[in-house]
Scaffold this active site. Structure first.
Site, mmCIF file in Angstrom:
data_model
loop_
_atom_site.group_PDB
_atom_site.id
_atom_site.type_symbol
_atom_site.label_atom_id
_atom_site.label_comp_id
_atom_site.label_asym_id
_atom_site.label_seq_id
_atom_site.Cartn_x
_atom_site.Cartn_y
_atom_site.Cartn_z
ATOM 1 N N GLY A 115 0.820 -1.205 0.000
ATOM 2 C CA GLY A 115 0.000 0.000 0.000
ATOM 3 C C GLY A 115 0.848 1.246 0.000
ATOM 4 O O GLY A 115 1.645 1.456 0.917
ATOM 5 N N VAL A 130 -3.551 -0.843 3.442
ATOM 6 C CA VAL A 130 -4.392 -0.686 2.252
ATOM 7 C C VAL A 130 -5.693 0.041 2.574
ATOM 8 O O VAL A 130 -6.626 0.028 1.764
ATOM 9 C CB VAL A 130 -4.693 -2.056 1.613
ATOM 10 C CG1 VAL A 130 -3.425 -2.677 1.059
ATOM 11 C CG2 VAL A 130 -5.357 -3.009 2.616
ATOM 12 N N HIS A 170 9.269 37.728 6.308
ATOM 13 C CA HIS A 170 10.430 37.299 5.524
ATOM 14 C C HIS A 170 11.621 37.080 6.459
ATOM 15 O O HIS A 170 11.844 37.870 7.371
ATOM 16 C CB HIS A 170 10.791 38.375 4.496
ATOM 17 C CG HIS A 170 12.019 38.052 3.703
ATOM 18 N ND1 HIS A 170 12.023 37.130 2.686
ATOM 19 C CD2 HIS A 170 13.297 38.523 3.795
ATOM 20 C CE1 HIS A 170 13.240 37.045 2.168
ATOM 21 N NE2 HIS A 170 14.032 37.884 2.827
ATOM 22 N N ARG A 191 -8.531 1.745 5.831
ATOM 23 C CA ARG A 191 -9.161 1.513 7.124
ATOM 24 C C ARG A 191 -10.660 1.313 6.909
ATOM 25 O O ARG A 191 -11.238 1.860 5.966
ATOM 26 C CB ARG A 191 -8.907 2.684 8.076
ATOM 27 C CG ARG A 191 -7.432 2.888 8.387
ATOM 28 C CD ARG A 191 -7.211 4.033 9.375
ATOM 29 N NE ARG A 191 -7.783 3.758 10.679
ATOM 30 C CZ ARG A 191 -7.176 3.052 11.631
ATOM 31 N NH1 ARG A 191 -5.966 2.554 11.423
ATOM 32 N NH2 ARG A 191 -7.763 2.855 12.803
ATOM 33 N N ALA A 198 -8.905 13.029 11.914
ATOM 34 C CA ALA A 198 -9.231 13.360 13.301
ATOM 35 C C ALA A 198 -9.876 14.732 13.411
ATOM 36 O O ALA A 198 -10.831 14.924 14.183
ATOM 37 C CB ALA A 198 -7.964 13.294 14.159
ATOM 38 N N GLY A 203 -0.256 4.433 0.172
ATOM 39 C CA GLY A 203 -0.980 5.595 0.664
ATOM 40 C C GLY A 203 -0.209 6.287 1.774
ATOM 41 O O GLY A 203 0.949 5.959 2.056
#
Length: 463
Positions: free
Chosen positions: A182, A269, A442, A271, A318, A184
């Site tokens: 996976g 992969v 800056h 939830r 969350a 992700g």
């Protein structure tokens, strides 16, 4: 054990649940919150917080090893080392501290915390089982906030060498060879950390690129960085299972089966929502795909039963759950509230970090909106150059007719800390002119946002 009654019962003490309970308590609602685990849920105990602690430790170690190899800054050291067990102890200390903090906030708000496993008796009643026995709680209103758990592949069941993110964040010894199924955000965050600590990491992703849920331009710097860290990437590939001797991950790569020697195999992969195992199904609530169906105020199909967080669908974040929980508490207290969010920021704590807020150019076009956009690379940022991290950029997307900002997307070191500025601009319906006219300090990375807005208006100053 005596029965309890309350105005509001919250099931699940994760980010959504505990925020809902705290806010309800603040507003004078008699509130009980129930969870079998310490307060904080997946995010605090085995997810967001532990992973960020591991990522920070890995970043620090990688910085040391980089200096040891030779630094243009005039710094030097030798033989840096790490002890993963001590890192985990440090992480566990942070989790415990935050657990106590959440418990203290609940107490301060007058919320009763009950520890145990919940089971619905009906839409107003639950039984909570703990070592002390079973206790019945009756409530006028119930908020279900049971969260989500890692998806398990039938051909790679969890156990032994095959682990989820939960086990990965508690390893006390570094696996020499870590294979990840996976590509992700969860797999990449953990994979990057372990690669920096010295593991040989291999990633198997079924799509043709990493982070397929994010705009492709944002994933390219992440992919390059992973290769620089020595991570092996297999895209358009598919995991098949473990070898017969259990020593290797078997995957289909470039049309052929290959065995990848692995000390651990991390499966990330996705939830799935936690909707079973506590009698919720017997209530007959309406379902939308794999999730509970809710309206725009988080009401389910049963009066007095609300649902928030991961069980209500994407994005499983969350901060989305927290916002939902706060809204529901205020609605139950009689305050005028509605779900009126223009955007929910999504952040991936890879290296470099990725932020996506609001609409992309492609998504805006699909809705018939004409857009203009501007980008600013960190290669032109003085602050980025002084931190030796100039990879990445900030892009702003706006309506062509009104110049109202629709989306802000970026990738770069530390860019997660700019996500709230990006989201605020969209929530406040800012125009490109508003961003361009706001004086940015800056030298900071935030100037890239201002410069991107100037670029969209056709007069970037530093590009």
């Amino acid at each position: 054990m005596r029965d309890l009654t309350c105005k509001l019962l919250v099931i699940g003490a994760g980010p959504g649940g505990y925020v809902c309970a705290i806010r309800a308590g603040q507003l004078g609602l008699d509130t009980i919150i129930v969870d079998a685990r310490p307060p904080g849920g997946t995010c605090l105990n085995i997810g967001c917080i532990p992973s960020k602690a591991l990522i920070h430790a890995a970043d620090e170690f990688e910085r040391l090893t980089s200096i040891a190899k030779g630094s243009p800054l005039g710094l030097s050291l030798s033989n840096p080392a790490h002890d993963l067990g001590k890192t985990i102890d440090w992480k566990d200390g942070i989790v415990a501290r935050l657990n106590h903090g959440v418990a203290g906030l609940l107490k301060k708000a007058g919320v009763r915390l009950v520890t145990g496993h919940v089971r619905f008796a009906d839409g107003k009643t639950v039984d909570v089982t703990s070592e002390a026995g079973t206790q019945r709680i009756k409530a006028e209103n119930i908020v279900v906030a049971t969260g989500s758990v890692p998806v398990e592949l039938p051909f790679l069941p969890f156990g032994g060498k095959v682990i989820s993110s939960t086990e990965a964040l508690s390893l006390r010894a570094l696996p020499k060879r870590l294979s990840i199924v996976g590509g992700g955000y969860i797999g990449l965050e953990i994979g990057t950390a372990f690669a920096k600590l010295g593991a040989k990491v291999t990633i198997i992703e079924a799509a043709d690129r990493l982070l397929p849920q994010y705009p492709s331009a944002l994933s390219k710097p992440v992919q390059k960085r992973l290769k620089d860290l020595g991570v092996t990437l297999h895209l358009d590939a598919r995991a098949l299972g473990m070898s017969d001797d259990g020593k290797a991950l078997v995957a289909q790569i470039d049309g052929a089966e290959q065995k990848i020697a692995s000390d651990k195999v991390l499966v990330t992969v996705g939830r799935r929502p936690v909707l079973t195992g506590f009698g919720l199904a017997e209530l007959g609530l309406e379902i939308a795909g794999p999730y509970l169906k809710i309206d725009d105020t988080c009401r389910t199909s049963m009066r007095g039963v609300y649902a928030i967080g991961d069980i209500t669908g994407e994005p499983m974040l969350a901060h989305r759950a927290m916002a939902q929980g706060e809204m529901v508490a205020e609605l139950l207290a009689g305050l005028p509230r509605a779900w009126d969010k223009r955007c929910i920021p999504a952040v991936c704590f890879t290296d470099p970090e990725v932020v996506s807020v609001g609409l992309t150019e492609e998504a805006a076009r699909e809705t018939g909106i004409e857009t203009i956009s501007g980008s600013f690379p960190f290669q032109a940022s003085g602050r980025a150059l002084t931190t030796e991290r100039e990879d990445g950029f900030v892009q702003v997307v706006a309506r062509k007719d009104t110049h109202m900002v629709l989306g802000v997307h970026g990738v770069g070191a530390g860019i997660a800390e700019l996500s709230s500025e990006f989201a605020l601009a969209i929530e406040m319906a800012a125009r490109l002119e508003d961003i361009a006219a706001t004086i940015h300090a800056h030298p900071t990375r935030s100037e890239a946002f201002q410069e991107a807005a100037l670029g969209a208006l056709g007069h970037a100053l530093h590009l």
